[in-house]
Design a protein around this motif. Structure first.
Motif, PDB file in Angstrom:
ATOM      1  N   THR A  61       0.849  -1.186   0.000  1.00 44.53           N
ATOM      2  CA  THR A  61       0.000   0.000   0.000  1.00 44.53           C
ATOM      3  C   THR A  61       0.892   1.246   0.000  1.00 44.53           C
ATOM      4  O   THR A  61       2.121   1.161   0.196  1.00 44.53           O
ATOM      5  CB  THR A  61      -0.905   0.006   1.234  1.00 44.53           C
ATOM      6  OG1 THR A  61      -0.078   0.101   2.419  1.00 44.53           O
ATOM      7  CG2 THR A  61      -1.746  -1.278   1.305  1.00 44.53           C
ATOM      8  N   ASP A  62       0.288   2.402  -0.193  1.00 47.97           N
ATOM      9  CA  ASP A  62       1.065   3.654  -0.145  1.00 47.97           C
ATOM     10  C   ASP A  62       1.703   3.840   1.221  1.00 47.97           C
ATOM     11  O   ASP A  62       2.852   4.291   1.328  1.00 47.97           O
ATOM     12  CB  ASP A  62       0.154   4.842  -0.465  1.00 47.97           C
ATOM     13  CG  ASP A  62      -0.300   4.840  -1.915  1.00 47.97           C
ATOM     14  OD1 ASP A  62      -1.305   5.510  -2.225  1.00 47.97           O
ATOM     15  OD2 ASP A  62       0.371   4.163  -2.739  1.00 47.97           O
ATOM     16  N   ARG A  63       0.981   3.505   2.288  1.00 46.42           N
ATOM     17  CA  ARG A  63       1.543   3.641   3.630  1.00 46.42           C
ATOM     18  C   ARG A  63       2.715   2.694   3.820  1.00 46.42           C
ATOM     19  O   ARG A  63       3.724   3.052   4.445  1.00 46.42           O
ATOM     20  CB  ARG A  63       0.446   3.358   4.670  1.00 46.42           C
ATOM     21  CG  ARG A  63       0.932   3.382   6.114  1.00 46.42           C
ATOM     22  CD  ARG A  63       1.595   4.689   6.475  1.00 46.42           C
ATOM     23  NE  ARG A  63       2.065   4.711   7.851  1.00 46.42           N
ATOM     24  CZ  ARG A  63       3.015   5.497   8.321  1.00 46.42           C
ATOM     25  NH1 ARG A  63       3.619   6.361   7.500  1.00 46.42           N
ATOM     26  NH2 ARG A  63       3.374   5.449   9.592  1.00 46.42           N
ATOM     27  N   ARG A  71       4.808   1.606   1.507  1.00 47.50           N
ATOM     28  CA  ARG A  71       5.977   2.161   0.791  1.00 47.50           C
ATOM     29  C   ARG A  71       6.619   3.298   1.592  1.00 47.50           C
ATOM     30  O   ARG A  71       7.847   3.453   1.605  1.00 47.50           O
ATOM     31  CB  ARG A  71       5.541   2.659  -0.586  1.00 47.50           C
ATOM     32  CG  ARG A  71       5.065   1.542  -1.511  1.00 47.50           C
ATOM     33  CD  ARG A  71       4.670   2.087  -2.886  1.00 47.50           C
ATOM     34  NE  ARG A  71       4.027   1.082  -3.701  1.00 47.50           N
ATOM     35  CZ  ARG A  71       4.671   0.138  -4.384  1.00 47.50           C
ATOM     36  NH1 ARG A  71       5.992   0.105  -4.333  1.00 47.50           N
ATOM     37  NH2 ARG A  71       4.005  -0.742  -5.094  1.00 47.50           N
ATOM     38  N   GLN A  72       5.786   4.106   2.264  1.00 51.25           N
ATOM     39  CA  GLN A  72       6.322   5.202   3.070  1.00 51.25           C
ATOM     40  C   GLN A  72       7.165   4.673   4.233  1.00 51.25           C
ATOM     41  O   GLN A  72       8.248   5.192   4.523  1.00 51.25           O
ATOM     42  CB  GLN A  72       5.155   6.043   3.605  1.00 51.25           C
ATOM     43  CG  GLN A  72       5.587   7.232   4.448  1.00 51.25           C
ATOM     44  CD  GLN A  72       4.393   8.008   4.972  1.00 51.25           C
ATOM     45  OE1 GLN A  72       3.256   7.729   4.621  1.00 51.25           O
ATOM     46  NE2 GLN A  72       4.651   8.982   5.812  1.00 51.25           N
ATOM     47  N   ILE A  73       6.671   3.598   4.906  1.00 52.92           N
ATOM     48  CA  ILE A  73       7.416   3.012   6.031  1.00 52.92           C
ATOM     49  C   ILE A  73       8.733   2.413   5.548  1.00 52.92           C
ATOM     50  O   ILE A  73       9.787   2.555   6.192  1.00 52.92           O
ATOM     51  CB  ILE A  73       6.550   1.951   6.727  1.00 52.92           C
ATOM     52  CG1 ILE A  73       5.357   2.618   7.405  1.00 52.92           C
ATOM     53  CG2 ILE A  73       7.367   1.161   7.747  1.00 52.92           C
ATOM     54  CD1 ILE A  73       4.343   1.638   7.957  1.00 52.92           C
TER      55      ILE A  73
END
Length: 383
Positions: A290-292, A294-296
């Motif tokens: 998910t986008d989250r 990838r951010q982590i």
């Protein structure tokens, strides 16, 4: 039941559902162990055929009349209460008590020329109450925020014709009266959907359609004259009864796991280095980011450079909703996807070690078959 009434019932379910869905929790674990449920709503009884027998048959045979008639009912009420057990695999079984009530709307028949006038002074009601044994299957559909289910049951139901009466307007003004109770075998088919309440684990709203039928009953009845004197007695044979119910209800499962509180991973000092842990979560039965997520992963990659990390451990995990073999492969795919994203963010591939533990190391212990979001994860440890 007419097509128009069926469409009205379906429309009512469709209007109620969106309001309930706004409050539900999309993570719906299979019901495991004891639960209670109840519901109430609308009930429709199809037109019933009525035929006089015994003394009533003889009475009508002595007149230019028929011993066959019919009854129609107003829209009424239905209610159910049940105690059940979920087996954790989508199958449930329960014992149900039920009650239905409909007022009599119209009495017809019992006549042929020259006795063809309508009935007036129509009154009374039909009560139905009994006990059923039901079995259900709950469907698990990925991505659907509700849980549809189907079921069926058999049992025993008493039908009470309470003060049912009608008076022939002309000639004579004699009245047909039925005031009796008879029990018979009953059966039902059920289709519904459960909407779990996020703030109360185990609690769910339910919407159901039920087709409920009984076998033919026999009710004691009589014919009276305008003075109230009985002129004939016997039994009325009542056709198989068909009910259509739309019920709104609640269900509570006592053994539903409570969601665990997510806390920040502790920072442990190891001599001159600090190990940092990052958690990447996945949707049910998925290994894509998910986008989250990838951010982590990007944050972990940046931290590995700023802290001079020498080794990065990537460990994949799964919840217990599938087989151990399938979950092992799924956790491996998740770990590989995270490692590839770390490399895309500039981490040397040789510094990354990959391991997969399947369902063997849950963050939140659960029963087998339970979908637990916190167990669908990959742990990134910087050393």
């Amino acid at each position: 039941m007419s097509v128009r009434k069926a469409l009205l019932a379906a429309s009512a379910l469709t209007l109620i559902a969106p309001a309930a869905m706004a409050q539900v929790n999309p993570a719906f674990a299979p019901v495991t162990g004891l639960y209670i449920a109840g519901g109430a709503g609308w009930n429709h009884v199809d037109k019933l055929g009525i035929e006089g027998s015994g003394g009533l048959r003889n009475y009508f045979a002595g007149l230019p009349a028929s011993n066959s008639g019919s009854a129609r009912f107003e829209e009424g009420f239905a209610g159910v209460l049940s105690l059940g057990w979920g087996f954790g695999n989508g199958v449930r079984a329960e014992i149900e008590g039920n009650y239905r009530r409909n007022e009599v709307d119209r009495i017809g028949g019992f006549g042929r020329a020259p006795i063809t006038s309508a009935f007036g002074n129509v009154g009374g009601r039909l009560h139905q109450y009994g006990v059923m044994g039901n079995a259900f299957y709950d469907f698990a559909i990925p991505g659907l925020p509700v849980q549809p289910y189907i079921g069926g049951g058999v049992g025993y139901v008493w039908q009470e014709f309470d003060g049912v009466r009608a008076t022939r307007l002309s000639p004579g003004g004699n009245s047909v009266r039925i005031d009796d109770t008879d029990g018979r075998f009953a059966y039902q088919g059920i289709a519904g959907a459960a909407f779990p309440i996020a703030s109360v684990p185990g609690l769910a709203l339910t919407l159901e359609y039920r087709y409920f039928g009984t076998l033919e009953t026999r009710q004691n009845g009589r014919v009276t004259n305008p003075a109230g004197a009985t002129v004939a007695r016997g039994q009325f044979e009542i056709d198989n009864t068909s009910n259509h119910s739309a019920l709104f209800g609640v269900r509570y499962a006592f053994n539903t796991p409570r969601p665990a509180v997510v806390t920040a991973p502790p920072v442990v000092a190891q001599q001159q280095s600090v190990a940092r842990t990052y958690l990447v979560f996945f949707d049910w039965d998925r290994a894509d980011l998910t986008d989250r997520a990838r951010q982590i992963i990007a944050e972990a990659a940046n931290a590995s450079r700023s802290t001079q990390t020498t080794r990065i451990e990537v460990a994949g995990h799964a919840d217990r909703s599938g087989t151990p073999q399938y979950n092992q492969r799924l956790s491996q795919r998740r770990a590989e996807v995270v490692a590839a994203e770390l490399a895309r963010n500039g981490v040397a591939r040789g510094a990354i070690s990959i391991s997969a533990f399947g369902e063997s190391r849950p963050l939140v212990p659960t029963a087998d078959g339970v979908r637990e979001p916190q167990n669908r994860r990959v742990e990134i440890v910087l050393r």
